[in-house]
Enzyme design. Structure first.
Site, mmCIF file in Angstrom:
data_model
loop_
_atom_site.group_PDB
_atom_site.id
_atom_site.type_symbol
_atom_site.label_atom_id
_atom_site.label_comp_id
_atom_site.label_asym_id
_atom_site.label_seq_id
_atom_site.Cartn_x
_atom_site.Cartn_y
_atom_site.Cartn_z
ATOM 1 N N LYS A 1 5.284 -3.464 -5.387
ATOM 2 C CA LYS A 1 6.565 -3.089 -5.838
ATOM 3 C C LYS A 1 6.965 -4.020 -6.899
ATOM 4 O O LYS A 1 7.771 -3.598 -7.805
ATOM 5 C CB LYS A 1 7.797 -2.659 -4.888
ATOM 6 C CG LYS A 1 7.456 -1.543 -4.051
ATOM 7 C CD LYS A 1 8.678 -1.326 -2.972
ATOM 8 C CE LYS A 1 8.251 -0.115 -2.279
ATOM 9 N NZ LYS A 1 9.017 0.025 -1.057
HETATM 10 N N1 GLU Z 1 8.654 2.799 5.269
HETATM 11 C C1 GLU Z 1 7.341 2.577 5.174
HETATM 12 C C2 GLU Z 1 6.783 2.042 4.055
HETATM 13 O O1 GLU Z 1 7.668 2.185 3.130
HETATM 14 C C3 GLU Z 1 6.442 3.788 5.781
HETATM 15 C C4 GLU Z 1 6.730 4.211 7.104
HETATM 16 C C5 GLU Z 1 5.718 5.326 7.575
HETATM 17 O O2 GLU Z 1 5.200 5.983 6.704
HETATM 18 O O3 GLU Z 1 5.597 5.321 8.757
HETATM 19 O O4 GLU Z 1 5.634 1.260 4.154
#
Ligand code: GLU
Length: 289
Positions: free
Chosen positions: A262
């Site tokens: 990112k």
């Molecule tokens: N929020 C997590 C991330 O951005 C992904 C969570 C999930 O897909 O279980 O890596």
């Protein structure tokens, strides 16, 4: 897309954390879930995983929706935001504590990393720091020391009983080509941190509470999260939550073989938009017609 709420219908979600702009890797993941939902006449949900107050920014949450819309995706409203559901996660934490499955750990992350660096043979123990005596705990609490709530994996697993091994269904592929019903080796599970004093609950706890609350039947996500699945499966079992199937997809790599990040603004969807890239072309490049 169908809005059917039949309990047997397919439900998946894309669950990004708003810590930066989305990149091609996210686009791939979102398209994988959205396409599965379309193919199955199922439902596609968006969840904003914004409980890490130190790293998440509201402007990134808004940008996620913009980028996904630009990509041509749609999803059900309302979007679930984890920051609106802290009480649910704390409730789950309190339940586990009430079951005697948590302990306070006063060791910092850097102390644990140091143990790992200095004594790698103690690595499994470093991930299971263990309970301390009641007296020391009282003293440290009185001194206002910071602590994390850890799951006591050994106690949790022994409570499950040997007759029902922990397992989950993999419909994609794990990093070592794992597929189908995967039986979890309990000894591989460390005493995962589920909350930190003053910093809120962990990703694992919030995810299992949300996947259940949203009726998710198949979690579509990258292989980088394959190792999280056994922990989440254990939490589901302890909390009596339904278990979705999992579809871990390959990770999209940059031309130099590295993963998208990112922080790399050159690789974001925002940058592609600014360059005038056609979203249909991007979808095709990513393998989605
Ligand atoms: N929020 C997590 C991330 O951005 C992904 C969570 C999930 O897909 O279980 O890596």
């Amino acid at each position: 897309m169908s809005r059917s709420t039949s309990p047997t219908s397919f439900v998946t979600r894309f669950a990004p954390s708003p810590t930066g702009r989305l990149h091609r890797g996210h686009a791939y993941s979102a398209l994988a879930g959205w396409t599965r939902a379309r193919e199955t006449s199922g439902r596609f949900l968006l969840r904003i995983e914004d409980i890490d107050r130190l790293r998440c920014r509201p402007m990134f949450a808004a940008a996620i929706e913009d980028d996904l819309r630009w990509l041509g995706l749609d999803w059900e409203q309302p979007v679930r935001r984890q920051s609106d559901h802290m009480a649910d996660y704390l409730g789950a934490l309190a339940r586990l504590e009430g079951m005697g499955l948590l302990y306070r750990c006063f060791r910092t992350r850097s102390e644990i990393l140091q143990t790992l660096a200095e004594a790698p043979h103690e690595a499994p123990d470093a991930h299971r720091p263990g309970r301390i005596g009641a007296r020391e705990e009282r003293q440290r609490l009185e001194a206002g020391e910071a602590f994390a709530w850890r799951l006591d994996a050994a106690v949790a697993i022994s409570g499950l009983g040997a007759s029902a091994p922990l397992s989950f269904v993999e419909r994609g592929r794990g990093p070592a080509n794992e597929y189908g019903r995967i039986v979890i080796d309990p000894s591989s599970l460390g005493d995962v941190v589920l909350a930190r004093k003053g910093l809120g609950v962990s990703y694992h706890l919030a995810v299992v509470v949300d996947d259940a609350a949203q009726g998710v039947t198949e979690v579509v996500r990258g292989r980088d999260l394959f190792a999280a699945t056994p922990i989440q499966r254990l939490l589901q079992r302890l909390l009596g939550l339904p278990t979705p199937a999992y579809r871990h997809h390959r990770l999209l790599l940059r031309p130099d073989g590295k993963r998208f990040a990112k922080r790399d603004s050159q690789e974001t969807l925002a940058q592609l938009r600014a360059e005038g890239v056609d979203p249909a072309t991007l979808r095709r490049e990513l393998g989605f017609a």
